[in-house]
Design an enzyme around this catalytic site. Structure first.
Site, PDB file in Angstrom:
ATOM      1  N   LYS A 121       0.845  -1.192   0.000  1.00 34.37           N
ATOM      2  CA  LYS A 121       0.000   0.000   0.000  1.00 34.37           C
ATOM      3  C   LYS A 121       0.875   1.234   0.000  1.00 34.37           C
ATOM      4  CE  LYS A 121      -4.510   0.734   0.347  1.00 34.37           C
ATOM      5  NZ  LYS A 121      -5.565  -0.220  -0.019  1.00 34.37           N
ATOM      6  N   GLY A 233     -20.489   6.627   3.296  1.00 30.82           N
ATOM      7  CA  GLY A 233     -19.340   6.937   2.429  1.00 30.82           C
ATOM      8  C   GLY A 233     -19.822   6.974   0.995  1.00 30.82           C
ATOM      9  N   GLY A 235     -17.847   7.867  -1.977  1.00 29.91           N
ATOM     10  CA  GLY A 235     -16.800   7.992  -2.986  1.00 29.91           C
ATOM     11  C   GLY A 235     -17.069   6.968  -4.076  1.00 29.91           C
ATOM     12  N   ALA A 237     -16.567   3.675  -4.241  1.00 32.41           N
ATOM     13  CA  ALA A 237     -17.223   2.439  -3.794  1.00 32.41           C
ATOM     14  C   ALA A 237     -18.677   2.707  -3.392  1.00 32.41           C
ATOM     15  CB  ALA A 237     -16.451   1.815  -2.639  1.00 32.41           C
ATOM     16  N   GLY A 238     -18.913   3.754  -2.632  1.00 34.15           N
ATOM     17  CA  GLY A 238     -20.254   4.038  -2.135  1.00 34.15           C
ATOM     18  C   GLY A 238     -21.232   4.369  -3.256  1.00 34.15           C
TER      19      GLY A 238
HETATM   20  N1  GLU Z   1      -7.297   0.106  -3.315  1.00 37.02           N
HETATM   21  C1  GLU Z   1      -8.090  -1.051  -3.586  1.00 37.02           C
HETATM   22  C2  GLU Z   1      -8.140  -1.933  -2.347  1.00 37.02           C
HETATM   23  O1  GLU Z   1      -7.996  -1.504  -1.219  1.00 37.02           O
HETATM   24  C3  GLU Z   1      -7.632  -1.773  -4.834  1.00 37.02           C
HETATM   25  C4  GLU Z   1      -6.223  -2.237  -4.821  1.00 37.02           C
HETATM   26  C5  GLU Z   1      -5.724  -2.708  -6.185  1.00 37.02           C
HETATM   27  O2  GLU Z   1      -6.481  -2.742  -7.124  1.00 37.02           O
HETATM   28  O3  GLU Z   1      -4.535  -3.026  -6.235  1.00 37.02           O
HETATM   29  O4  GLU Z   1      -8.420  -3.099  -2.440  1.00 37.02           O
END
Ligand code: GLU
Length: 431
Positions: A121, A233, A235, A237-238
């Protein structure tokens, strides 16, 4: 003085002392699974920590000619099952411990859906709402100039996350190509379609979550048609959860919220209209055709399906007992504390844990990497079918594990995922 790193107790008898550091929570969750799995202590010790992390300092020229210094991170948590994978967050309250936790959760996420990737991350401490488009571009490129040396399709592959977009992925892919002197689309996912993105990536996180809700409803004997849904939320996803909750499940979205306000309408919101309003105004504030409610009130509504889709630690020991939903489908990462998990489990709230529920995003990212490496692109139907297959299999593996071990779903998901990562670590001979 000698500091020892002790596992955090998850059943503290002092509720006001609830642990809210996301990395400590991630470690405590792993500790619980290690106990159930009787994990080899050295494997456990290895999986409690990130393998590598990079802290970077980013000078960025602002539009007024001044230079501002930003801090950023990239954590490569574990790559035993494949190159590390995970998004980059731009957030004013980003911390290294949040990024570590999110990188750990990415490791379990890729393992639970059984894709050949590890977990990583990234994060930059910044408030993207205060930056102009060109400042955002220079910040994104500055991040890659520092972190790019650790990235690559066989090493570590970023993607979008909170406040990062396909446009930001495009700038980052371009900066990386400039550093390498050649195009390498597979270094980053969530790109726009014109630059090697995958069809179906944009709504993949929410779609994967909807497939999980569909399966959960099946095992619980609940009809999703007409079921009420509240989404915390709003964004990426929401918003897609609201749209797909209606389209795929036939559910009625009665409440949504963003960081400033919530909206409630017992008869159902006009989802398209609310999304248009949010896109136009950047906020839900001032939307006329619903009753305003707070985020806290939204979480406690009497609904069938609750979808936490924002940030960490919104369901804690303080409010868990007042959650009335039958299903809590976690599209956010880390919305529920370990203490809250125990309370929800006792109260028969069926939690679809974050790293299972929101794994659709990384699953389609993996599809994007495959398409980039072959330079051949799939239809949207193919992406949806393959995503459904992966999510449905992962859901049932976790549900079965929970039944067999008689534990809550998050612990079951940990058992499935950690077991797979532990096997890879041991087969490699690391332990
Ligand atoms: N940020 C997204 C997650 O938390 C996607 C991560 C990705 O596609 O590598 O799963």
């Amino acid at each position: 003085m000698i500091h020892t790193s002790k596992p955090v107790s998850v059943d503290s008898d002092q509720p006001d002392m609830e642990q809210l550091n996301p990395f400590m929570i991630a470690q405590a969750q792993l500790d619980e699974a290690a106990k159930v799995l009787e994990l080899n202590p050295a494997v456990h010790g290895l999986l409690r920590e990130p393998l590598r992390e990079l802290h970077v300092t980013l000078p960025v020229r602002m539009d007024d000619g001044s230079t501002r210094i930003f801090k950023g991170f990239r954590v490569q948590y574990n790559d035993s099952r494949g190159p590390t994978k995970g998004g980059i967050r731009f957030h004013p309250e980003e911390t290294i411990d949040t990024v570590r936790a999110l990188a750990a959760w990415m490791t379990w996420k890729c393992a639970v859906v059984d894709i050949p990737l590890g977990g990583g991350k990234g994060g930059v401490i910044c408030d993207p709402k205060q930056l102009s488009k060109s400042e955002l571009e220079r910040l994104s490129r500055a991040y890659i100039r520092q972190v790019g040396r650790l990235l690559g399709p066989e090493m570590d592959i970023p993607a979008p996350d909170v406040y990062t977009t396909p446009q930001i992925m495009a700038w980052m892919a371009d900066e990386y190509a400039m550093m390498r002197g050649q195009n390498e689309f597979g270094v980053i996912t969530g790109k726009p379609l014109a630059l090697g993105g995958s069809k179906g990536r944009e709504d993949a996180t929410a779609r994967g979550g909807m497939y999980c809700i569909r399966e959960a409803a099946r095992v619980l004997g609940l009809d999703t048609r007409g079921a009420t849904m509240a989404i915390q939320g709003f964004g990426n996803a929401g918003q897609f959860a609201a749209k797909l909750g209606e389209e795929l499940l036939g559910s009625v979205v009665v409440a949504v919220s963003d960081s400033r306000t919530g909206l409630y309408n017992a008869d159902g919101l006009n989802v398209r209209d609310v999304i248009d309003y949010k896109l136009k105004n950047g906020t839900l504030q001032g939307y006329a055709h619903a009753q305003p409610i707070t985020n806290a009130e939204l979480l406690e509504l009497e609904v069938d399906i609750l979808v936490p889709s924002a940030l960490e630690n919104v369901i804690t020991s303080e409010n868990a007992a007042r959650i009335k939903a039958k299903i809590s489908a976690e599209l956010a990462n880390g919305p529920t504390t370990p203490e809250a998990d125990q309370i929800l489990h006792r109260n028969n709230v069926y939690v679809i844990p974050d790293f299972l529920c929101n794994a659709g995003g990384v699953t389609v990212s993996y599809f994007e990497m495959i398409q980039n490496s072959y330079d051949r692109y799939w239809s949207e139907e193919t992406v949806h079918e393959r995503l459904d297959e992966k999510m449905t299999a992962a859901f049932h593996a976790v549900h079965r594990q929970a039944q067999e071990l008689q534990v809550h779903n998050r612990l079951a998901a940990y058992c499935v995922a950690v077991d797979r990562v532990a096997e890879a670590v041991q087969l490699r001979g690391w332990v």
